[in-house]
Design a protein around this motif. Structure first.
Motif, PDB file in Angstrom:
ATOM      1  N   ALA A  35       0.831  -1.099  -0.113  1.00 55.99           N
ATOM      2  CA  ALA A  35      -0.154   0.058   0.027  1.00 55.99           C
ATOM      3  C   ALA A  35       0.876   1.374  -0.091  1.00 55.99           C
ATOM      4  O   ALA A  35       0.735   2.251  -0.764  1.00 55.99           O
ATOM      5  CB  ALA A  35      -0.949   0.085   1.276  1.00 55.99           C
ATOM      6  N   GLY A  36       1.982   1.250   0.910  1.00 57.77           N
ATOM      7  CA  GLY A  36       2.675   2.382   0.979  1.00 57.77           C
ATOM      8  C   GLY A  36       3.531   2.638  -0.352  1.00 57.77           C
ATOM      9  O   GLY A  36       3.562   3.760  -0.838  1.00 57.77           O
ATOM     10  N   ALA A  37       3.863   1.481  -1.125  1.00 55.13           N
ATOM     11  CA  ALA A  37       4.702   1.542  -2.463  1.00 55.13           C
ATOM     12  C   ALA A  37       3.843   2.213  -3.344  1.00 55.13           C
ATOM     13  O   ALA A  37       4.197   3.065  -4.192  1.00 55.13           O
ATOM     14  CB  ALA A  37       5.142   0.210  -2.737  1.00 55.13           C
ATOM     15  N   LEU A  38       2.442   1.684  -3.457  1.00 55.50           N
ATOM     16  CA  LEU A  38       1.764   2.344  -4.535  1.00 55.50           C
ATOM     17  C   LEU A  38       1.244   3.819  -4.327  1.00 55.50           C
ATOM     18  O   LEU A  38       1.285   4.720  -5.147  1.00 55.50           O
ATOM     19  CB  LEU A  38       0.448   1.589  -4.384  1.00 55.50           C
ATOM     20  N   ARG A  54      13.409   2.014   0.276  1.00 52.52           N
ATOM     21  CA  ARG A  54      13.955   2.784   1.395  1.00 52.52           C
ATOM     22  C   ARG A  54      12.427   3.557   1.853  1.00 52.52           C
ATOM     23  O   ARG A  54      12.343   3.809   3.156  1.00 52.52           O
ATOM     24  CB  ARG A  54      14.819   3.711   0.923  1.00 52.52           C
ATOM     25  N   ARG A  55      11.804   4.266   0.919  1.00 47.59           N
ATOM     26  CA  ARG A  55      10.563   5.085   1.500  1.00 47.59           C
ATOM     27  C   ARG A  55       9.610   4.238   2.086  1.00 47.59           C
ATOM     28  O   ARG A  55       8.740   4.952   3.055  1.00 47.59           O
ATOM     29  CB  ARG A  55      10.115   5.662   0.249  1.00 47.59           C
ATOM     30  N   VAL A  56       9.528   2.871   1.975  1.00 48.24           N
ATOM     31  CA  VAL A  56       8.614   2.169   2.604  1.00 48.24           C
ATOM     32  C   VAL A  56       9.115   1.251   3.567  1.00 48.24           C
ATOM     33  O   VAL A  56       8.378   0.435   4.256  1.00 48.24           O
ATOM     34  CB  VAL A  56       7.664   1.263   1.796  1.00 48.24           C
ATOM     35  N   SER A  61      16.351  -6.131  -1.356  1.00 48.77           N
ATOM     36  CA  SER A  61      15.665  -7.500  -1.744  1.00 48.77           C
ATOM     37  C   SER A  61      14.532  -7.446  -1.196  1.00 48.77           C
ATOM     38  O   SER A  61      13.630  -8.226  -1.987  1.00 48.77           O
ATOM     39  CB  SER A  61      16.570  -8.441  -1.237  1.00 48.77           C
ATOM     40  N   ALA A  62      13.819  -7.098  -0.106  1.00 45.59           N
ATOM     41  CA  ALA A  62      12.597  -7.201   0.220  1.00 45.59           C
ATOM     42  C   ALA A  62      11.533  -6.254  -0.534  1.00 45.59           C
ATOM     43  O   ALA A  62      10.547  -6.792  -1.119  1.00 45.59           O
ATOM     44  CB  ALA A  62      12.329  -6.687   1.672  1.00 45.59           C
ATOM     45  N   ALA A  63      12.251  -5.222  -1.021  1.00 44.83           N
ATOM     46  CA  ALA A  63      11.359  -4.309  -2.092  1.00 44.83           C
ATOM     47  C   ALA A  63      11.159  -5.129  -3.406  1.00 44.83           C
ATOM     48  O   ALA A  63      10.072  -4.751  -3.828  1.00 44.83           O
ATOM     49  CB  ALA A  63      12.117  -2.945  -2.217  1.00 44.83           C
ATOM     50  N   ASP A 143       9.519  11.680   2.945  1.00 45.12           N
ATOM     51  CA  ASP A 143       9.135  10.889   2.059  1.00 45.12           C
ATOM     52  C   ASP A 143       8.721   9.427   2.951  1.00 45.12           C
ATOM     53  O   ASP A 143       7.678   8.764   2.544  1.00 45.12           O
ATOM     54  CB  ASP A 143      10.118  10.454   1.039  1.00 45.12           C
ATOM     55  N   VAL A 144       9.477   9.225   3.821  1.00 43.60           N
ATOM     56  CA  VAL A 144       9.189   8.094   4.761  1.00 43.60           C
ATOM     57  C   VAL A 144       7.923   8.388   5.551  1.00 43.60           C
ATOM     58  O   VAL A 144       6.871   7.686   5.773  1.00 43.60           O
ATOM     59  CB  VAL A 144      10.393   7.741   5.701  1.00 43.60           C
ATOM     60  N   MET A 145       8.074   9.680   6.137  1.00 45.19           N
ATOM     61  CA  MET A 145       6.735   9.869   7.086  1.00 45.19           C
ATOM     62  C   MET A 145       5.343  10.022   6.340  1.00 45.19           C
ATOM     63  O   MET A 145       4.274   9.592   6.756  1.00 45.19           O
ATOM     64  CB  MET A 145       7.048  11.090   7.630  1.00 45.19           C
ATOM     65  N   CYS A 146       5.408  10.429   5.301  1.00 48.77           N
ATOM     66  CA  CYS A 146       4.204  10.841   4.392  1.00 48.77           C
ATOM     67  C   CYS A 146       3.800   9.837   3.229  1.00 48.77           C
ATOM     68  O   CYS A 146       3.212   9.848   2.276  1.00 48.77           O
ATOM     69  CB  CYS A 146       4.433  12.009   3.509  1.00 48.77           C
ATOM     70  N   ARG A 147       4.425   8.453   3.510  1.00 45.96           N
ATOM     71  CA  ARG A 147       4.186   7.482   2.438  1.00 45.96           C
ATOM     72  C   ARG A 147       2.838   6.911   2.278  1.00 45.96           C
ATOM     73  O   ARG A 147       2.637   5.961   1.229  1.00 45.96           O
ATOM     74  CB  ARG A 147       5.170   6.283   2.895  1.00 45.96           C
TER      75      ARG A 147
END
Length: 183
Positions: A35-38, A54-56, A61-63, A143-147
């Protein structure tokens, strides 16, 4: 001795997070990181897999594994760039999923705020702005806070406190120059 206000904030934060993630992930039928990635890709199409991760909050590798799932669901695609670069973009179905997620995440947030009158909502808006500015100082990455943010909603008629905190921090690093407001 524990601070009651901090405890209440912690409980409220977890409850709101649980409700928002449940609705967002249900709407798009993806994981929380998916969801965060989308949402991230909707605001920043063409990111590389490592930066998206990084942003999510995922390793590269997990990404990549998460992205495999988004591709299999028809929500995102990898595009080859120059050299070895790979850029990630939403598909049309991914764009629809983002719209559905942001709508779905809004419902529990609206319900949580429904018990507040207009004055209380204004007070809470001010207090949350201060709190988010302080949290930016700790986290240091908008970017991380507002993902999972609906960014268009946040800047409609106002300045995003997280974005402003980041601009202020970057201006301080650049020797006090003022950076332009993003569109």
């Amino acid at each position: 001795m524990h601070d009651r206000l901090a405890n209440l904030l912690g409980a409220a934060s977890l409850a709101v997070t649980d409700l928002v993630l449940a609705e967002a992930t249900r709407a798009a039928e993806v994981s929380a990181s998916g969801a965060g990635a989308l949402v991230v890709l909707a605001g920043a199409p063409g990111l590389g897999v490592t930066e998206l991760g990084r942003r999510v909050g995922l390793t590269q590798s997990a990404a990549a594994r998460m992205l495999d799932g988004l591709e299999a669901a028809g929500l995102a695609r990898r595009d080859r760039g120059p050299g070895r670069a790979v850029r990630v973009r939403l598909t049309t179905a991914g764009e629809r999923a983002v719209d559905a997620m942001l709508t779905a995440r809004g419902a529990p947030l609206a319900a949580a705020l429904s018990g507040l009158d207009a004055g209380e909502r204004d007070q809470l808006t001010t207090l949350l702005g201060k709190l988010l500015t302080r949290l930016y100082a700790e986290i240091g990455d908008a970017d991380v806070m507002c993902r999972l943010c609906d960014r268009a909603c946040c800047i409609r008629g106002a300045v995003c406190p997280v974005g402003q905190a980041e601009r202020d921090a970057l201006a301080g690093q650049a020797g006090g120059e003022t950076l332009p407001e993003p569109s």
